[in-house]
Motif scaffolding. Structure first.
Motif, PDB file in Angstrom:
ATOM      1  N   SER A 285       0.867  -1.173   0.000  1.00 17.60           N
ATOM      2  CA  SER A 285       0.000   0.000   0.000  1.00 17.60           C
ATOM      3  C   SER A 285       0.905   1.224   0.000  1.00 17.60           C
ATOM      4  CB  SER A 285      -0.910  -0.009   1.230  1.00 17.60           C
ATOM      5  OG  SER A 285      -1.760   1.114   1.244  1.00 17.60           O
ATOM      6  N   GLN A 286       0.907   1.947  -1.107  1.00 14.29           N
ATOM      7  CA  GLN A 286       1.913   2.988  -1.348  1.00 14.29           C
ATOM      8  C   GLN A 286       1.268   4.361  -1.459  1.00 14.29           C
ATOM      9  OE1 GLN A 286       4.716   2.245  -4.603  1.00 14.29           O
ATOM     10  NE2 GLN A 286       4.585   4.385  -5.202  1.00 14.29           N
ATOM     11  N   GLY A 290       2.751  14.056  -2.592  1.00 14.56           N
ATOM     12  CA  GLY A 290       1.611  14.951  -2.499  1.00 14.56           C
ATOM     13  C   GLY A 290       0.512  14.409  -1.611  1.00 14.56           C
ATOM     14  N   GLY A 291       0.719  13.183  -1.071  1.00 17.28           N
ATOM     15  CA  GLY A 291      -0.227  12.644  -0.107  1.00 17.28           C
ATOM     16  C   GLY A 291      -1.439  11.971  -0.686  1.00 17.28           C
ATOM     17  N   THR A 292      -1.477  11.693  -1.985  1.00 18.99           N
ATOM     18  CA  THR A 292      -2.612  10.993  -2.577  1.00 18.99           C
ATOM     19  C   THR A 292      -2.456   9.494  -2.392  1.00 18.99           C
ATOM     20  OG1 THR A 292      -1.546  10.922  -4.744  1.00 18.99           O
ATOM     21  CG2 THR A 292      -2.975  12.792  -4.279  1.00 18.99           C
ATOM     22  N   GLY A 293      -3.568   8.792  -2.490  1.00 16.11           N
ATOM     23  CA  GLY A 293      -3.563   7.346  -2.302  1.00 16.11           C
ATOM     24  C   GLY A 293      -3.989   7.007  -0.877  1.00 16.11           C
ATOM     25  N   PRO A 294      -3.446   5.895  -0.333  1.00 12.21           N
ATOM     26  CA  PRO A 294      -2.490   5.022  -1.008  1.00 12.21           C
ATOM     27  C   PRO A 294      -3.170   4.082  -2.004  1.00 12.21           C
ATOM     28  CG  PRO A 294      -2.974   4.177   1.168  1.00 12.21           C
ATOM     29  CD  PRO A 294      -3.717   5.481   1.051  1.00 12.21           C
ATOM     30  N   ASP A 295      -2.370   3.605  -2.965  1.00 10.46           N
ATOM     31  CA  ASP A 295      -2.811   2.628  -3.947  1.00 10.46           C
ATOM     32  C   ASP A 295      -2.048   1.327  -3.716  1.00 10.46           C
ATOM     33  OD1 ASP A 295      -4.494   4.504  -5.368  1.00 10.46           O
ATOM     34  OD2 ASP A 295      -2.646   5.401  -6.120  1.00 10.46           O
TER      35      ASP A 295
END
Length: 607
Positions: A285-286, A290-295
């Motif tokens: 889980s990455q 910019g703080g988006t995710g995690p994916d």
């Protein structure tokens, strides 16, 4: 070199058999491709199934904060499983099926002998069951809370309780290199997912160094036989961390080396030994810059230390957290060609949904660009049914084609795609049909997004130009692939804001194969791959991902061909002019193949 036949038997997933082509043609209209296995360390090709919701935000049986980390899963041998996971600061045990894990009532799990007043949080966790003794061993996550921050460690507890609820603490096995309280931030080592490899109990985690650096994916190990024997006698077994090519550092406070090239971010991870690949599989889980995710991303390793490049497989909006790899065989800790990845989706804890996706390894090519050449050991050739560049037209797409984008930032949801509009001003397809959009406020998610006959530009991160081709009735069902593909960036790494591109391919709403990276150095890349058995009405979506920055992301030389397999004998007839009709359905191909065989047999008898 080992060889296999790949049989396309379903829209999204494939199985392997070892029957010769002539035998298969005699029993079913299935298309075959000869596959060679070369490198064990290269990234494999895999398919990802559609998202399945196991539980909505309202969790069953008082499991409000469940799972707050990795699952521990033990098979009961009767179709049910015991699922361990943290439920806030306590561990919980439920018994159920893979489709309904919390089918039974929640049971409390107690870890005895934990030092009092030391931790503000103690919960597990991944669980190993020893086949010989029936004992269970849990890796638990513990946190020391001070002044609004925490520092976490991993411990081990053992259980001989026939109900699997009472565990005895054996102490911590892994502690970060950075001393407790030294960091100005919280130190989270993750959940301690493990894999048994070469007789060792390998635990994967995130480490923090005393010099304020990190090993985003690190590993520590102990001999499995020693761990089981010592634990049953109430003795702790020391772990050693991998550091600079050796297992030389103590698990408790020693230094470690990052295992992945580039040391990509790793918030939470899960590992499993995969029998099909004879490798370890990692799901991470990455968080993105910019703080988006995690994916969620996937990687593999033959030795448990050197890992392939990560490949994305869940890039949905919101948070995808706490992944757990679960096999469908007798031992859920070991996986095969297909397995599930469970994870929390959306907001964490009380608002999170529990979801899963089925992952299937399609083949063992070295990379998505390596495909068997026509005629190289197979009885198939390939015929193009459509080509992006040749079929591209202004005003509106040609029959079968769709030019789209994803206005909600989601993938795997083609019903939510929006159509791109032709712009006479821009001489391109874009989101408005007017002049090409220009940078503005953050609300302009489609900044620059456009698609032309030879290239285009993605929008802001997660917003992509998409070219789709739907299999037409004249094309027919059969085995398909993408070939003759190309793409390159044209800006040539002129800014620190430039981070390359990715090409993602979906069949309907399922990811097909791995992402293809597009370098910042202007190198011409391809994204060739198998697509498997497709039916009329199936759609192949090719999309260009800007990654974390959409600046300087213009791409050119963009093209690809959708090709369908045709028996070699059919191609010969078509090439000779004896046939000029559209590629027939597989059942027609079967009849023709049998007719050709019978004709040959008749000729031999007459001769």
């Amino acid at each position: 070199m080992m060889s296999h036949f790949v049989v396309s038997s379903a829209r999204d997933f494939r199985t392997r058999i070892g029957a010769p082509w002539s035998f298969v043609c005699s029993i079913a209209p299935l298309a075959l491709v000869f596959v060679g296995i070369e490198s064990a360390q290269a990234a494999p090709i895999f398919s990802v199934g559609a998202r399945e919701t196991i539980y909505k935000a309202s969790q069953p049986g008082g499991l409000k904060y469940w799972p707050d980390g990795n699952f521990g899963v033990v098979s009961n041998g009767n179709g049910t499983y015991d699922f361990y996971a943290a439920n806030s600061s306590k561990s919980a045990l439920v018994t159920g099926t893979l489709e309904n894990p919390a089918q039974g009532k929640k049971k409390k799990v107690k870890i005895y002998n934990v030092p009092k007043k030391t931790y503000g949080y103690v919960a597990g966790g991944p669980v190993y069951e020893d086949e010989a003794t029936g004992a269970r061993f849990m890796v638990y996550h513990a946190e020391i809370h001070k002044k609004g921050k925490y520092s976490s460690v991993l411990g081990l507890a053992a259980s001989t309780d026939p109900n699997g609820q009472a565990f005895w603490d054996l102490g911590t096995i892994i502690e970060p290199n950075m001393p407790v309280g030294q960091a100005p931030w919280s130190v989270d080592v993750g959940g301690g997912s493990f894999a048994i490899h070469d007789g060792y109990f390998n635990v994967y985690y995130r480490d923090y160094m005393a010099n304020a650096t990190s090993s985003e994916l690190a590993v520590a190990r102990a001999p499995l036989a020693d761990l089981v024997s010592n634990s049953l006698n109430g003795i702790s077994t020391p772990f050693t961390k991998y550091y600079n090519g050796n297992w030389s550092e103590p698990g408790r406070g020693g230094k470690s080396s990052p295992l992945e090239t580039g040391n990509p971010a790793n918030w939470w991870s899960s590992v499993s030994y995969n029998e099909y690949l004879d490798q370890l599989v990692l799901v991470s889980s990455q968080w993105q810059s910019g703080g988006t995710g995690p994916d969620l991303y996937l990687a593999t390793s033959a030795d448990g230390v050197n890992w392939s490049a990560r490949q994305p497989f869940v890039l949905d909006a919101g948070e995808q957290m706490y992944p757990t790899i679960i096999g469908t065989g007798p031992d859920p800790q070991r996986t095969g060609q297909s397995f599930y990845v469970y994870y929390t989706d959306g907001k964490r804890w009380g608002k999170a949904q529990l979801a899963r996706r089925l992952v299937t390894f399609d083949s063992m090519y070295d990379s998505p660009s390596v495909l068997p050449e026509p005629g190289s050991g197979s009885d198939l050739e390939w015929a193009s049914v459509s080509d992006f560049h040749s079929d591209f037209q202004s005003g509106g797409p040609a029959t079968g084609w769709t030019y789209a984008w994803n206005p909600n930032g989601k993938l795997g949801d083609s019903a939510s795609f929006g159509s791109l509009q032709w712009s006479d001003v821009a001489q391109a397809y874009n989101t408005t049909g007017a002049a090409t959009t220009v940078p503005g406020t953050k609300t302009h998610i489609d900044d620059y997004l456009q698609l032309t006959a030879t290239g285009g530009h993605p929008g802001q991160p997660k917003y992509m130009p998409i070219a789709g081709y739907t299999i037409q009735a004249d094309d027919g069902a059969g085995l398909y692939r993408i070939a003759d593909s190309s793409i390159q960036k044209i800006d040539g790494n002129i800014s620190t804001l430039e981070d390359g591109l990715q090409v993602l391919v979906y069949v309907n709403n399922a990811l097909s194969g791995s992402a293809a990276g597009v370098s910042t150095n202007g190198q011409l890349m391809n994204f060739n791959r198998e697509l498997g058995q497709l039916n009329v009405g199936d759609t192949v979506w090719v999309m260009v991902n800007p990654l974390q920055s959409h600046y300087y992301d213009s791409f050119t030389s963009f093209d690809f061909s959708i090709q369908k397999s045709v028996p070699l004998a059919m191609m010969s007839l078509m090439g000779s002019g004896m046939m000029s009709v559209a590629v027939p359905e597989p059942s027609t191909l079967l009849v023709l193949s049998l007719a050709l065989v019978c004709y040959g047999c008749g000729q031999r008898r007459r001769n």
